[in-house]
Design a protein around this motif. Structure first.
Motif, PDB file in Angstrom:
ATOM      1  N   THR A  35       0.824  -1.203   0.000  1.00 46.15           N
ATOM      2  CA  THR A  35       0.000   0.000   0.000  1.00 46.15           C
ATOM      3  C   THR A  35       0.857   1.252   0.000  1.00 46.15           C
ATOM      4  N   VAL A  36       0.458   2.205  -0.836  1.00 47.75           N
ATOM      5  CA  VAL A  36       1.043   3.537  -0.841  1.00 47.75           C
ATOM      6  C   VAL A  36      -0.037   4.502  -0.376  1.00 47.75           C
ATOM      7  N   GLY A  37       0.341   5.709  -0.017  1.00 45.04           N
ATOM      8  CA  GLY A  37      -0.623   6.637   0.550  1.00 45.04           C
ATOM      9  C   GLY A  37      -1.501   7.363  -0.447  1.00 45.04           C
ATOM     10  N   THR A  38      -0.918   7.767  -1.586  1.00 45.38           N
ATOM     11  CA  THR A  38      -1.657   8.626  -2.503  1.00 45.38           C
ATOM     12  C   THR A  38      -1.514   8.169  -3.959  1.00 45.38           C
ATOM     13  N   SER A  62      -6.150   7.886 -16.195  1.00 45.89           N
ATOM     14  CA  SER A  62      -6.680   8.192 -14.868  1.00 45.89           C
ATOM     15  C   SER A  62      -6.660   6.944 -13.997  1.00 45.89           C
ATOM     16  N   PHE A  63      -6.977   7.142 -12.733  1.00 48.88           N
ATOM     17  CA  PHE A  63      -7.038   6.056 -11.765  1.00 48.88           C
ATOM     18  C   PHE A  63      -8.471   5.927 -11.267  1.00 48.88           C
ATOM     19  N   LEU A  64      -8.923   4.706 -11.108  1.00 50.49           N
ATOM     20  CA  LEU A  64     -10.219   4.427 -10.501  1.00 50.49           C
ATOM     21  C   LEU A  64      -9.909   3.820  -9.141  1.00 50.49           C
ATOM     22  N   VAL A  65     -10.072   4.607  -8.085  1.00 53.89           N
ATOM     23  CA  VAL A  65      -9.701   4.204  -6.728  1.00 53.89           C
ATOM     24  C   VAL A  65     -10.966   3.799  -5.975  1.00 53.89           C
ATOM     25  N   ASP A  66     -11.088   2.502  -5.719  1.00 48.24           N
ATOM     26  CA  ASP A  66     -12.278   1.991  -5.033  1.00 48.24           C
ATOM     27  C   ASP A  66     -13.560   2.560  -5.635  1.00 48.24           C
ATOM     28  N   ARG A  71      -7.575  11.909 -10.907  1.00 46.09           N
ATOM     29  CA  ARG A  71      -6.299  12.288 -11.509  1.00 46.09           C
ATOM     30  C   ARG A  71      -5.520  13.143 -10.519  1.00 46.09           C
ATOM     31  N   ASP A  72      -6.065  13.312  -9.328  1.00 45.01           N
ATOM     32  CA  ASP A  72      -5.487  14.149  -8.280  1.00 45.01           C
ATOM     33  C   ASP A  72      -4.406  13.368  -7.538  1.00 45.01           C
ATOM     34  N   ALA A  76      -6.224   9.822  -1.785  1.00 42.34           N
ATOM     35  CA  ALA A  76      -5.786   8.649  -1.020  1.00 42.34           C
ATOM     36  C   ALA A  76      -6.063   7.355  -1.776  1.00 42.34           C
ATOM     37  N   VAL A  77      -5.111   6.441  -1.728  1.00 42.98           N
ATOM     38  CA  VAL A  77      -5.247   5.126  -2.358  1.00 42.98           C
ATOM     39  C   VAL A  77      -5.986   4.199  -1.405  1.00 42.98           C
ATOM     40  N   GLY A  78      -6.897   3.415  -1.951  1.00 45.78           N
ATOM     41  CA  GLY A  78      -7.670   2.473  -1.153  1.00 45.78           C
ATOM     42  C   GLY A  78      -7.183   1.051  -1.339  1.00 45.78           C
ATOM     43  N   ASN A  79      -8.122   0.113  -1.378  1.00 47.67           N
ATOM     44  CA  ASN A  79      -7.800  -1.311  -1.491  1.00 47.67           C
ATOM     45  C   ASN A  79      -7.603  -1.786  -2.918  1.00 47.67           C
ATOM     46  N   ARG A  80      -8.227  -1.060  -3.878  1.00 51.14           N
ATOM     47  CA  ARG A  80      -8.114  -1.455  -5.281  1.00 51.14           C
ATOM     48  C   ARG A  80      -8.005  -0.208  -6.139  1.00 51.14           C
TER      49      ARG A  80
END
Length: 90
Positions: A35-38, A62-66, A71-72, A76-80
């Motif tokens: 896990t990373v923070g952001t 882009s990223f789909l975080v949970d 794109r920010d 915060a990074v979650g589980n997926r």
């Protein structure tokens, strides 16, 4: 530019799934990473691991975080996290 993250001391993992050109850049469909923070730390880690090909994908992807698109780099990074390349069409 974000610096590469320090790993979580508790040994938690994040599932990172790659799609289309992101999967091509990574040479795989998914990773289980510490896990990373952001999002910014994850972006830096992926560029460090997979180089210029991944950097090109992330520059306009882009990223789909949970389930939430981001794109920010401070998000915060979650589980997926799904790494989404730019999509064509309209």
């Amino acid at each position: 530019m974000a610096e590469v993250a320090q790993w979580d001391d508790e040994g938690r993992k994040v599932l990172v799934r790659y799609f289309a050109s992101a999967a091509e850049a990574a040479g795989r469909d998914e990773d289980l990473l510490p896990t990373v923070g952001t999002v910014g730390q994850l972006r830096a880690l992926l560029v460090h691991e997979y180089g210029d090909a991944m950097a090109r994908v992330l520059a306009s992807g882009s990223f789909l975080v949970d389930g939430v698109v981001s794109r920010d780099d401070s998000f915060a990074v979650g589980n997926r996290v799904d790494v989404l390349p730019p999509f064509a069409g309209g």
